[in-house]
Design a protein around this motif. Structure first.
Motif, short mmCIF file in Angstrom:
data_model
loop_
_atom_site.label_atom_id
_atom_site.label_comp_id
_atom_site.label_asym_id
_atom_site.label_seq_id
_atom_site.Cartn_x
_atom_site.Cartn_y
_atom_site.Cartn_z
N GLY A 1 0.79 -1.22 0.00
CA GLY A 1 0.00 0.00 0.00
C GLY A 1 0.83 1.27 0.00
N TRP A 2 0.09 2.36 0.13
CA TRP A 2 0.64 3.72 0.08
C TRP A 2 -0.22 4.62 0.95
CZ3 TRP A 2 -2.22 7.91 -1.58
CH2 TRP A 2 -1.55 9.11 -1.87
N ALA B 1 -4.92 10.01 2.89
CA ALA B 1 -5.35 9.17 1.77
C ALA B 1 -4.52 7.90 1.73
CB ALA B 1 -5.21 9.94 0.46
N GLN B 2 -5.18 6.77 1.41
CA GLN B 2 -4.50 5.48 1.39
C GLN B 2 -4.92 4.64 0.19
OE1 GLN B 2 -5.59 3.46 5.04
NE2 GLN B 2 -3.62 3.93 6.00
N LYS B 3 -4.01 3.76 -0.23
CA LYS B 3 -4.33 2.67 -1.14
C LYS B 3 -3.72 1.42 -0.53
CE LYS B 3 -4.47 5.37 -5.42
NZ LYS B 3 -3.93 5.51 -6.81
N LEU B 4 -4.55 0.39 -0.30
CA LEU B 4 -4.08 -0.79 0.41
C LEU B 4 -4.54 -2.07 -0.28
CD1 LEU B 4 -4.87 0.12 4.13
CD2 LEU B 4 -2.60 -0.05 3.11
N VAL B 5 -3.72 -3.09 -0.19
CA VAL B 5 -4.16 -4.43 -0.55
C VAL B 5 -5.19 -4.88 0.48
CG1 VAL B 5 -3.46 -6.85 -0.73
CG2 VAL B 5 -2.00 -5.06 -1.70
N GLU B 6 -6.29 -5.43 0.02
CA GLU B 6 -7.36 -5.83 0.93
C GLU B 6 -6.86 -6.82 1.97
OE1 GLU B 6 -11.91 -7.68 0.74
OE2 GLU B 6 -10.78 -7.31 -1.10
N GLU C 1 0.71 3.04 -11.22
CA GLU C 1 0.74 1.71 -11.84
C GLU C 1 1.25 0.66 -10.85
OE1 GLU C 1 -0.12 0.31 -14.75
OE2 GLU C 1 -0.98 2.14 -15.59
N TYR C 2 2.30 0.99 -10.12
CA TYR C 2 2.83 0.05 -9.14
C TYR C 2 1.77 -0.34 -8.11
CZ TYR C 2 7.64 1.05 -10.72
OH TYR C 2 8.80 1.18 -11.45
N MET D 1 0.63 -4.13 -7.51
CA MET D 1 1.00 -4.83 -6.28
C MET D 1 0.02 -5.94 -5.93
SD MET D 1 0.03 -2.03 -3.33
CE MET D 1 -1.66 -1.44 -3.13
N HIS D 2 -1.17 -5.89 -6.52
CA HIS D 2 -2.17 -6.91 -6.22
C HIS D 2 -1.84 -8.25 -6.89
CE1 HIS D 2 -5.01 -4.11 -4.31
NE2 HIS D 2 -4.59 -3.23 -5.20
N TYR D 3 -1.00 -8.21 -7.93
CA TYR D 3 -0.74 -9.46 -8.65
C TYR D 3 0.71 -9.65 -9.09
CZ TYR D 3 -1.49 -6.24 -12.58
OH TYR D 3 -1.43 -5.17 -13.44
N GLU D 4 1.59 -8.69 -8.84
CA GLU D 4 3.01 -8.82 -9.19
C GLU D 4 3.88 -8.73 -7.94
OE1 GLU D 4 4.09 -9.69 -11.99
OE2 GLU D 4 2.50 -9.21 -13.41
#
Length: 237
Positions: A153-154, A161-166, A201-202, A206-209
């Motif tokens: 995540g970030w 603000a966040q972006k996270l893998v569930e 893009e990263y 990150m969800h699949y690479e």
């Protein structure tokens, strides 16, 4: 390994210097950032470079010509018609990089003593899709990693603000160093077009690479403001 130097940005934080020059030509102890980073990467055996240009790009071309490319091979990715940010800039440079198995990316306004050989070897030995150099330092934006140093995540520390893998928990916050090793397979995975940040893009990938952090304790200065030049001059002779 071929290196892409991001040198196209307008360098607005370095005004008034960047009113007349590209940030890549800012001087630290008598050498430009451009020369310093070419010579820095060359010291680790990197001799093939792609350099993207936009803001006062002709000045970069001229200084490379005057100095015989500082003893390396240089290809110019010319974005003078439109500044494409990091993601768009990488995609625009595809023809120079797509035949490499892996390549290095570095922001031209970063000065560091990071051991690039260690970074590259870590990337190759672990068969990473992307390896991000990161460190535990102050930053308004943090990347979030699990215990295996996989990107999860970030977070923007100022806005929340966040972006996270569930389902990701117990994450460590680290700052990106502006240096990354990348598999050329990325060109078949990028979804965006035009002007965009490679980090967006990263964060999708990150969800699949396998996107992994390389934790380091090297000295690192983001020479983005006039006052940071003074700090850099005390560290990098």
């Amino acid at each position: 390994m071929k290196a892409l130097l991001f040198a196209a940005g307008k360098g607005t934080r370095l005004k008034p210097f960047t009113d007349q020059h590209p940030k890549a030509l800012a001087m630290v102890n008598g050498k430009t950032l451009l020369q310093r980073n070419i010579e820095f990467l060359k010291s680790f055996g990197i001799k093939d470079f792609v350099i993207n240009i936009h803001h006062f790009g002709q000045q970069i071309i001229d200084i490379l010509k005057e100095n015989d490319n500082f003893g390396v091979s240089v290809e110019i990715s010319d974005e003078r018609e439109e500044l494409l940010e990091t993601g768009g800039g990488l995609l625009f440079a595809k023809s120079f990089l797509e035949h490499e198995k892996d390549f290095l990316i570095m922001n031209v306004d970063i000065l560091t003593d990071l051991n690039i050989t260690d970074l590259i070897e870590y990337h190759l030995q672990h068969n990473n899709f992307i390896t991000l150099a990161v460190s535990d330092r102050q930053s308004s934006r943090k990347l979030l990693f699990d215990q295996e140093m996989l990107l999860q995540g970030w977070e923007n520390k100022q806005t929340g603000a966040q972006k996270l893998v569930e389902g990701a928990t117990h994450l460590q916050e680290l700052a990106f160093s502006g240096i990354h090793c990348v598999s050329s397979d990325i060109f078949s995975k990028i979804k965006r077009k035009g002007k965009f940040s490679i980090m967006d893009e990263y964060l999708d990938m990150m969800h699949y690479e396998r996107i992994v952090g390389f934790l380091h304790q090297a000295q690192l200065i983001d020479v983005g403001k006039p006052e940071s030049i003074n700090i850099a001059e005390n560290i990098f002779q």
